[in-house]
Design an enzyme around this catalytic site. Structure first.
Site, PDB file in Angstrom:
ATOM      1  N   GLY A  74     -77.002  76.976-112.522  1.00 14.05           N
ATOM      2  CA  GLY A  74     -77.420  75.949-111.559  1.00 14.05           C
ATOM      3  C   GLY A  74     -77.056  76.348-110.153  1.00 14.05           C
ATOM      4  N   ASN A  75     -77.177  75.429-109.227  1.00 17.28           N
ATOM      5  CA  ASN A  75     -76.746  75.677-107.855  1.00 17.28           C
ATOM      6  C   ASN A  75     -76.141  74.405-107.277  1.00 17.28           C
ATOM      7  OD1 ASN A  75     -78.900  74.109-106.444  1.00 17.28           O
ATOM      8  ND2 ASN A  75     -80.219  75.608-107.475  1.00 17.28           N
ATOM      9  N   ARG A  76     -75.639  74.528-106.057  1.00 14.84           N
ATOM     10  CA  ARG A  76     -74.835  73.427-105.500  1.00 14.84           C
ATOM     11  C   ARG A  76     -75.650  72.368-104.769  1.00 14.84           C
ATOM     12  NH1 ARG A  76     -69.506  74.812-105.856  1.00 14.84           N
ATOM     13  NH2 ARG A  76     -69.044  77.041-105.771  1.00 14.84           N
ATOM     14  N   SER A  77     -76.964  72.431-104.833  1.00 13.83           N
ATOM     15  CA  SER A  77     -77.757  71.446-104.100  1.00 13.83           C
ATOM     16  C   SER A  77     -77.454  70.026-104.602  1.00 13.83           C
ATOM     17  CB  SER A  77     -79.241  71.746-104.271  1.00 13.83           C
ATOM     18  OG  SER A  77     -79.987  70.687-103.744  1.00 13.83           O
TER      19      SER A  77
END
Ligand code: CTP
Length: 423
Positions: free
Chosen positions: A215-218
């Site tokens: 995933g990512n931190r958005s």
């Protein structure tokens, strides 16, 4: 301030000449827009002489300047005095039958009505319903004063004194200017009415196995703020939401997705029926080549698992290409870029390169790095366009994500207006 003074057709129209004077003497520029009926009470020559500006009641004068769009857009404040029962009804219904009602529909700033009519007309359920509608949309409708009316009657319905209208309208303008975030949430504005805006938001999750993902931190904050600002501007909003850490704004049509490929499918499905596409989602550039059907277990021989990544399609670039090939798709495609800059190129240079590579109509450029953007409430952006002249440096705008969202929506509305035929 640029003030539009709308004058309705009532005997109290003469009092608006005093109101006009109060604004001009305080240093404000006033554009008077009377209704046709009001010119039976006070003529156009009076308004032109007192305001120093040409005055018209019709959308068919000064067509080359697109007055019916421009005056509402440019006004910092619109004051309608006297607001007759007929004018309140037309405003509440959203009619655009003359220059004043067109201007009301194009308003971006606060809109202020000072009613004047007979008591029975003011108390009539139809008028009260219209007033409630206007107030619910964020307009300010003063209570009329009580006292002697046109004939022998007296009661509530009298136009408040010009000094009182002036003071209350200025207070409303100050309040609207003082809290820009509130303006973004509830402007009296239909500038995107009838338009569909599709916003992608949040971060995609790319599965490795049934329990793990990349995933990512958005956080989805910026995308949610854009969806809210688009709703407040009157648009129909579709939110294609990947993983979000903030609530989905009420009033959007929600399409929930998880992976980049799901997001791509949803964007393609939406593209034909949206006027604007805003790609605020953080789309994973890569996904695991294999999504294991069962949980990846630690191996007895101690060997580390190897994850092979494969490229995800660039959804933004693809949507731009599909529009060029098919001749249909969103009128405006807006991309985002988060850049740090490095020894070989600045943030702006990287932004320009990305805009060219992706081919979108606008690119919202975020500088990231020491002060991280992810999950933060404030940010700073520049909006780049392929039409920017060489060497131009678009202004950086800093603020809360709600303020930035309003700034982006303003630009979107301007671009859509510019694309309209000039009448
Ligand atoms: N985007 C997209 N599809 C992808 C990756 C990104 O549609 N597979 C969109 C994002 O929603 C955003 C814009 O492209 O609007 C820019 O994303 P960014 O990740 O900054 O661009 P990249 O092409 O991944 O560039 P970089 O080489 O800097 O990672």
């Amino acid at each position: 301030m640029r003030v539009v003074l709308g004058v309705g057709g009532g005997i109290a129209a003469y009092k608006s000449a005093l109101l006009l004077r109060l604004f001009t003497e305080a240093g404000h520029s006033v554009q008077v827009i009377p209704t046709e009926a009001s010119t039976r009470f006070v003529g156009i020559a009076t308004w032109e002489a007192l305001s120093g500006h040409p005055v018209s009641t019709s959308v068919f004068d000064a067509v080359d300047t697109v007055n019916h769009v421009r005056l509402g857009h440019e006004a910092d404040l619109i004051v309608v005095a006297p607001a007759t029962a007929d004018l309140l009804a037309r405003a509440a219904a959203g009619l655009a039958s003359d220059l004043l009602t067109n201007t009301l529909l194009m308003a971006r700033g606060p809109v202020f009505f000072a009613p004047a009519m007979h008591t029975e007309m003011w108390n009539h359920p139809a008028t009260q319903a219209n007033v409630a509608t206007l107030r619910a949309r964020g307009a300010i409708v003063m209570e009329p004063a009580s006292g002697r009316l046109t004939g022998k009657d007296s009661g509530p319905g009298r136009l408040p004194e010009p000094e009182d209208i002036f003071a209350a309208a200025l207070a409303a303008a100050a309040e609207a200017g003082a809290d820009k975030a509130d303006q973004a949430a509830a402007p009296y504005s239909g500038r995107l009415a009838g338009k569909t805006v599709t916003v992608t938001a949040g971060g995609t999750r790319e599965p490795l196995d049934p329990v793990r993902f990349l995933g990512n931190r958005s956080s989805g904050k910026q995308g949610a703020a854009i969806a809210e600002a688009a709703l407040a501007a009157g648009a129909q909003v579709r939110l294609i939401a990947a993983h979000m850490e903030v609530p989905v704004p009420a009033g959007v049509e929600l399409v929930q997705v998880e992976t980049a490929l799901e997001l791509r499918k949803a964007v393609h499905a939406a593209a034909a029926s949206t006027d604007v596409l805003v790609m605020a989602a953080a789309v994973a550039d890569f996904r695991p080549g294999e999504n294991a059907e069962t949980k990846i277990k630690k191996r007895d021989d101690g060997a580390d698992p190897v994850i092979t990544l494969v490229r995800n399609p660039d959804i933004l670039q693809e949507t731009v290409q599909r529009r060029a090939e098919s001749g249909t798709g969103p009128a405006l495609i807006v991309g985002f870029a988060a850049e740090t800059g490095d020894g070989s190129a600045s943030v702006l240079e990287y932004g320009r390169r990305k805009l060219e590579r992706k081919g979108c109509d606008l690119l919202v450029l975020n500088q990231v790095g020491r002060s991280l953007v992810f999950g933060q409430d404030t940010t700073e952006v520049r909006i780049l366009s392929p039409l920017d002249g060489p060497g131009t440096e678009p202004a950086a705008v800093a603020g809360s994500k709600a303020e930035i969202a309003r700034h982006i929506l303003d630009r979107i509305a301007e671009e859509l207006d510019a694309a309209l035929p000039s009448v």
